[in-house]
Scaffold this active site. Structure first.
Site, PDB file in Angstrom:
ATOM      1  N   ALA A  21      50.231   1.549  73.111  1.00  0.00           N
ATOM      2  CA  ALA A  21      51.042   2.447  73.936  1.00  0.00           C
ATOM      3  C   ALA A  21      50.743   2.158  75.401  1.00  0.00           C
ATOM      4  O   ALA A  21      49.667   1.673  75.745  1.00  0.00           O
ATOM      5  CB  ALA A  21      50.722   3.894  73.604  1.00  0.00           C
ATOM      6  N   GLY A  52      49.045   1.587  69.262  1.00  0.00           N
ATOM      7  CA  GLY A  52      50.439   1.821  68.887  1.00  0.00           C
ATOM      8  C   GLY A  52      51.116   0.569  68.366  1.00  0.00           C
ATOM      9  O   GLY A  52      52.020   0.647  67.533  1.00  0.00           O
ATOM     10  N   GLU A  99      50.134   0.348  64.793  1.00  0.00           N
ATOM     11  CA  GLU A  99      50.876   1.378  64.070  1.00  0.00           C
ATOM     12  C   GLU A  99      52.332   0.962  63.881  1.00  0.00           C
ATOM     13  O   GLU A  99      52.911   1.171  62.809  1.00  0.00           O
ATOM     14  CB  GLU A  99      50.772   2.708  64.811  1.00  0.00           C
ATOM     15  CG  GLU A  99      49.346   3.233  64.805  1.00  0.00           C
ATOM     16  CD  GLU A  99      49.177   4.528  65.562  1.00  0.00           C
ATOM     17  OE1 GLU A  99      49.906   5.478  65.255  1.00  0.00           O
ATOM     18  OE2 GLU A  99      48.313   4.578  66.450  1.00  0.00           O
ATOM     19  N   GLU A 106      41.703   3.210  70.095  1.00  0.00           N
ATOM     20  CA  GLU A 106      41.833   4.485  70.807  1.00  0.00           C
ATOM     21  C   GLU A 106      40.494   5.177  71.028  1.00  0.00           C
ATOM     22  O   GLU A 106      40.296   5.849  72.040  1.00  0.00           O
ATOM     23  CB  GLU A 106      42.784   5.426  70.048  1.00  0.00           C
ATOM     24  CG  GLU A 106      44.239   5.026  70.098  1.00  0.00           C
ATOM     25  CD  GLU A 106      44.671   4.066  68.997  1.00  0.00           C
ATOM     26  OE1 GLU A 106      45.885   3.936  68.782  1.00  0.00           O
ATOM     27  OE2 GLU A 106      43.795   3.444  68.355  1.00  0.00           O
TER      28      GLU A 106
END
Length: 173
Positions: free
Chosen positions: A71, A114, A117, A137
């Site tokens: 992200a 992200g 994911e 993270e």
């Protein structure tokens, strides 16, 4: 339309019969970090391909250096929980997992946070020799936020998922 102009994606139909939708993440200066604009475009591209009767399967890829490095932390860092919650931040991120046509993630380079994911939301992952998967993270003091803990456990088992999530360590293809 699949040929619509995109700022963060390269979108085309490919294959001998032009029946494979190809979506390439295209933010090379940010290692394909997943900003809100990119994710909105990805949702639009997926909807166009899902409604196109000629498209039989979709390939989602990045660059040789990064599928998606996660992200866009710079975009997120000043947002409060309330701002994220009220604005529906990350609301469209699961679009990949609900598309009815098969989606193949072609991963080479980094698929972190992200990006990992996003790859796990696809139906199949083809990983190149330079692919690196990780959920770093924890190194920022948080945990995966878009279903990463659940998908990772199903993909690699509880023990390896726990190790990756709790240490931030990466795994190769």
């Amino acid at each position: 339309r699949a040929g619509a102009a995109f700022q963060y994606l390269l979108v085309q139909k490919t294959g001998a019969q032009k029946n494979v939708g190809l979506i390439q993440l295209n933010r090379p200066q940010a290692l394909n970090a997943l900003c809100e604009g990119l994710m909105a475009e990805l949702q639009r591209a997926l909807e166009a391909m899902e409604s196109d009767p000629e498209v039989r399967a979709i390939v989602l890829t990045g660059s040789q250096k990064a599928f998606a490095a996660g992200a866009d932390i710079k975009e997120m860092q000043n947002k409060t929980f309330q701002e994220c919650y009220n604005s529906g931040f990350l609301a469209g991120w699961n679009k990949v997992s609900v598309v009815r046509k098969p989606i193949i993630a072609a991963v080479n380079g980094y698929a972190l946070g992200g990006g990992c994911e996003l790859a796990m939301m696809c139906d199949i992952i083809y990983a190149g020799e330079k692919a690196q998967f990780g959920q770093p993270e924890i190194l920022l003091g948080t945990i995966p936020g878009s279903g990463g803990t659940q998908r990772l456990t199903r993909a690699v088992g509880k023990s390896l998922a726990m190790e990756m999530v709790l240490t931030g360590d990466r795994i190769s293809a």
